[in-house]
Design a protein around this motif. Structure first.
Motif, PDB file in Angstrom:
ATOM      1  N   THR A  74       0.793  -1.305   0.093  1.00 39.20           N
ATOM      2  CA  THR A  74      -0.128   0.102   0.097  1.00 39.20           C
ATOM      3  C   THR A  74       0.769   1.382   0.143  1.00 39.20           C
ATOM      4  O   THR A  74       1.661   1.354   0.862  1.00 39.20           O
ATOM      5  CB  THR A  74      -0.970  -0.204   1.323  1.00 39.20           C
ATOM      6  OG1 THR A  74      -1.759  -1.181   1.185  1.00 39.20           O
ATOM      7  CG2 THR A  74      -1.895   1.128   1.209  1.00 39.20           C
ATOM      8  N   VAL A  75       0.667   2.043  -0.989  1.00 38.75           N
ATOM      9  CA  VAL A  75       1.684   3.431  -1.094  1.00 38.75           C
ATOM     10  C   VAL A  75       0.902   4.658  -0.777  1.00 38.75           C
ATOM     11  O   VAL A  75       1.552   5.245   0.130  1.00 38.75           O
ATOM     12  CB  VAL A  75       1.541   3.611  -2.568  1.00 38.75           C
ATOM     13  CG1 VAL A  75       2.500   4.690  -2.921  1.00 38.75           C
ATOM     14  CG2 VAL A  75       2.425   2.220  -3.253  1.00 38.75           C
ATOM     15  N   ARG A 144       8.706  10.161   3.438  1.00 35.81           N
ATOM     16  CA  ARG A 144       8.180   8.841   3.903  1.00 35.81           C
ATOM     17  C   ARG A 144       9.228   7.830   3.430  1.00 35.81           C
ATOM     18  O   ARG A 144       9.419   6.763   3.993  1.00 35.81           O
ATOM     19  CB  ARG A 144       6.965   8.450   2.956  1.00 35.81           C
ATOM     20  CG  ARG A 144       6.563   7.284   3.392  1.00 35.81           C
ATOM     21  CD  ARG A 144       4.783   7.208   3.000  1.00 35.81           C
ATOM     22  NE  ARG A 144       4.433   5.832   2.314  1.00 35.81           N
ATOM     23  CZ  ARG A 144       4.514   4.800   3.118  1.00 35.81           C
ATOM     24  NH1 ARG A 144       4.777   4.398   4.252  1.00 35.81           N
ATOM     25  NH2 ARG A 144       3.910   3.638   2.466  1.00 35.81           N
ATOM     26  N   GLN A 145      10.058   7.968   2.292  1.00 38.92           N
ATOM     27  CA  GLN A 145      11.234   7.112   1.970  1.00 38.92           C
ATOM     28  C   GLN A 145      12.227   6.818   3.030  1.00 38.92           C
ATOM     29  O   GLN A 145      12.683   5.746   3.378  1.00 38.92           O
ATOM     30  CB  GLN A 145      12.095   7.578   0.865  1.00 38.92           C
ATOM     31  CG  GLN A 145      11.189   7.249  -0.739  1.00 38.92           C
ATOM     32  CD  GLN A 145      11.073   5.536  -0.770  1.00 38.92           C
ATOM     33  OE1 GLN A 145      12.141   5.185  -0.792  1.00 38.92           O
ATOM     34  NE2 GLN A 145       9.843   5.170  -0.863  1.00 38.92           N
ATOM     35  N   ILE A 146      12.437   8.024   3.592  1.00 40.95           N
ATOM     36  CA  ILE A 146      13.431   7.798   5.014  1.00 40.95           C
ATOM     37  C   ILE A 146      12.863   7.014   6.007  1.00 40.95           C
ATOM     38  O   ILE A 146      13.506   6.130   6.528  1.00 40.95           O
ATOM     39  CB  ILE A 146      13.700   9.278   5.553  1.00 40.95           C
ATOM     40  CG1 ILE A 146      14.471   9.987   4.535  1.00 40.95           C
ATOM     41  CG2 ILE A 146      14.459   9.304   6.763  1.00 40.95           C
ATOM     42  CD1 ILE A 146      14.650  11.386   4.639  1.00 40.95           C
ATOM     43  N   GLU A 147      11.537   7.185   6.437  1.00 47.20           N
ATOM     44  CA  GLU A 147      10.788   6.332   7.375  1.00 47.20           C
ATOM     45  C   GLU A 147      10.876   4.934   6.994  1.00 47.20           C
ATOM     46  O   GLU A 147      11.210   3.910   7.989  1.00 47.20           O
ATOM     47  CB  GLU A 147       9.277   6.895   7.610  1.00 47.20           C
ATOM     48  CG  GLU A 147       9.317   8.274   8.045  1.00 47.20           C
ATOM     49  CD  GLU A 147       7.903   8.777   7.970  1.00 47.20           C
ATOM     50  OE1 GLU A 147       7.176   8.089   7.469  1.00 47.20           O
ATOM     51  OE2 GLU A 147       7.563   9.907   8.082  1.00 47.20           O
ATOM     52  N   LEU A 148      10.604   4.486   5.725  1.00 48.34           N
ATOM     53  CA  LEU A 148      10.565   3.211   5.225  1.00 48.34           C
ATOM     54  C   LEU A 148      11.928   2.439   5.292  1.00 48.34           C
ATOM     55  O   LEU A 148      12.005   1.339   5.694  1.00 48.34           O
ATOM     56  CB  LEU A 148       9.707   2.922   3.754  1.00 48.34           C
ATOM     57  CG  LEU A 148       8.462   3.418   3.777  1.00 48.34           C
ATOM     58  CD1 LEU A 148       8.099   3.236   2.245  1.00 48.34           C
ATOM     59  CD2 LEU A 148       7.583   2.195   4.682  1.00 48.34           C
ATOM     60  N   LEU A 149      12.996   3.272   4.965  1.00 47.36           N
ATOM     61  CA  LEU A 149      14.362   2.634   4.832  1.00 47.36           C
ATOM     62  C   LEU A 149      15.129   2.754   6.164  1.00 47.36           C
ATOM     63  O   LEU A 149      15.872   1.638   6.490  1.00 47.36           O
ATOM     64  CB  LEU A 149      15.143   3.468   3.752  1.00 47.36           C
ATOM     65  CG  LEU A 149      14.795   3.475   2.465  1.00 47.36           C
ATOM     66  CD1 LEU A 149      15.387   4.482   1.533  1.00 47.36           C
ATOM     67  CD2 LEU A 149      14.889   2.101   1.785  1.00 47.36           C
ATOM     68  N   GLY A 181       5.083  -1.141   5.758  1.00 47.38           N
ATOM     69  CA  GLY A 181       6.132  -2.199   5.471  1.00 47.38           C
ATOM     70  C   GLY A 181       6.383  -3.012   6.501  1.00 47.38           C
ATOM     71  O   GLY A 181       7.601  -3.446   6.594  1.00 47.38           O
ATOM     72  N   ILE A 182       5.510  -3.406   7.375  1.00 46.86           N
ATOM     73  CA  ILE A 182       5.785  -4.207   8.628  1.00 46.86           C
ATOM     74  C   ILE A 182       4.556  -5.345   8.610  1.00 46.86           C
ATOM     75  O   ILE A 182       3.701  -5.440   7.815  1.00 46.86           O
ATOM     76  CB  ILE A 182       5.559  -3.676   9.701  1.00 46.86           C
ATOM     77  CG1 ILE A 182       4.363  -2.890  10.105  1.00 46.86           C
ATOM     78  CG2 ILE A 182       6.967  -2.471  10.004  1.00 46.86           C
ATOM     79  CD1 ILE A 182       4.028  -2.463  11.530  1.00 46.86           C
ATOM     80  N   ASP A 183       5.045  -6.645   9.386  1.00 45.35           N
ATOM     81  CA  ASP A 183       4.043  -7.638   9.119  1.00 45.35           C
ATOM     82  C   ASP A 183       2.926  -7.371   9.913  1.00 45.35           C
ATOM     83  O   ASP A 183       3.076  -6.700  10.925  1.00 45.35           O
ATOM     84  CB  ASP A 183       4.954  -8.637   9.942  1.00 45.35           C
ATOM     85  CG  ASP A 183       4.236 -10.045   9.875  1.00 45.35           C
ATOM     86  OD1 ASP A 183       3.607 -10.370  11.073  1.00 45.35           O
ATOM     87  OD2 ASP A 183       4.142 -10.970   9.086  1.00 45.35           O
ATOM     88  N   PRO A 184       1.851  -8.010   9.611  1.00 48.10           N
ATOM     89  CA  PRO A 184       0.437  -7.458  10.316  1.00 48.10           C
ATOM     90  C   PRO A 184       0.485  -7.992  11.901  1.00 48.10           C
ATOM     91  O   PRO A 184       0.073  -7.306  12.656  1.00 48.10           O
ATOM     92  CB  PRO A 184      -0.606  -8.149   9.589  1.00 48.10           C
ATOM     93  CG  PRO A 184       0.085  -8.607   8.187  1.00 48.10           C
ATOM     94  CD  PRO A 184       1.585  -8.653   8.342  1.00 48.10           C
TER      95      PRO A 184
END
Length: 197
Positions: A74-75, A144-149, A181-184
Motif C-alpha cells: 500500500t502506497v 516517507r522514503q526515509i521512514e521506510l528505509l 512495510g511491517i508484518d500484520p
C-alpha cells in the motif's frame, strides 16, 4: 452532527492556501469537476492503464497499491477532502504501475486530463498552485522514503500515529501494516503495546 462542507468550497480553501486563484480562474477550474460514485472494493485504475482522471474525494476511503507477484504494498490512502488518482500516470499520461481502489463506497468530483492540462496552460495561478502542490507531495514522498528505509517498526508506527492519529479508525489494520512495510502480526503487537506521549 455538523454539516459537511461543500466539496468545491473545501477544494477552493485548499487551493487558496497554496496559491490564491482569482474569481475568474476559480470559476474556470471549478467548472470542470463532475460528481461520480463507486462501490466498495472497486478498482478505479489498474496497473498498465493510463490514469484519465484527477479525483477530489468527497466521501469514503481509497488506497493506491502496487502488486508484486503475490505481495501487495500500500502506497497511499486518500479520504475527504483530498486529491486522489495515480498522480504520476495522470501527469505523464503513461501506464500506471499502481492500482487505485475504493476501500469503502466512495464519492468524488473528477476532472479529465485534457481539461486540467488546458487550464494549467491558460492560467498562471492554476499552474502555480499545481506546482506548489507537487512540491509538497514530493517532500512528503521523500520523507516517507526515509521512514521506510531507516526507521524501526515501532518508529514507523509512532510516526504514523503522530501524523495521522485518526487513521486507526479509518483504515483496516492489514492495510496500515502494508503501508508501513511491517508484518500484520508486528502491527498488532505495536497496537497493543505502544503508547504515545
Amino acid at each position: 452532527m455538523p454539516e459537511s462542507p461543500d466539496p468545491l468550497e473545501a477544494m477552493r480553501r485548499q487551493f487558496n492556501a497554496l496559491h490564491p486563484l482569482d474569481e475568474e480562474e476559480w470559476q474556470a477550474f471549478s467548472s470542470i469537476w463532475v460528481p461520480v460514485t463507486f462501490k466498495r472494493k472497486e478498482i478505479l485504475t489498474a496497473a498498465g492503464e493510463v490514469e484519465k482522471y484527477l479525483y477530489w474525494v468527497t466521501d469514503g476511503l481509497q488506497r493506491g497499491f502496487h502488486l508484486h507477484e503475490n505481495r501487495e504494498a500500500t502506497v497511499v490512502f486518500t479520504y475527504p477532502y483530498s486529491f486522489s488518482g495515480i498522480l504520476d500516470s495522470f501527469l505523464l499520461q503513461q501506464p500506471s504501475r499502481y492500482y487505485l481502489e475504493t476501500l469503502t463506497t466512495s464519492s468524488f468530483l473528477r476532472a479529465g486530463f485534457s481539461q486540467v492540462e488546458q487550464l494549467r496552460k491558460q492560467h498562471r495561478n492554476i499552474a502555480e498552485a499545481m506546482y506548489k502542490s507537487l512540491c509538497l507531495a514530493t517532500s512528503g514522498v521523500l520523507e516517507r522514503q526515509i521512514e521506510l528505509l531507516v526507521y524501526t517498526a515501532e518508529e514507523k508506527f509512532k510516526t504514523l500515529l503522530k501524523r495521522s492519529p485518526h487513521i486507526l479508525n479509518l483504515v483496516p489494520h492489514k492495510y496500515l501494516a502494508s503501508y508501513l512495510g511491517i508484518d500484520p502480526t508486528t502491527f498488532s503487537k505495536l497496537l497493543a503495546t505502544v503508547r504515545l506521549k
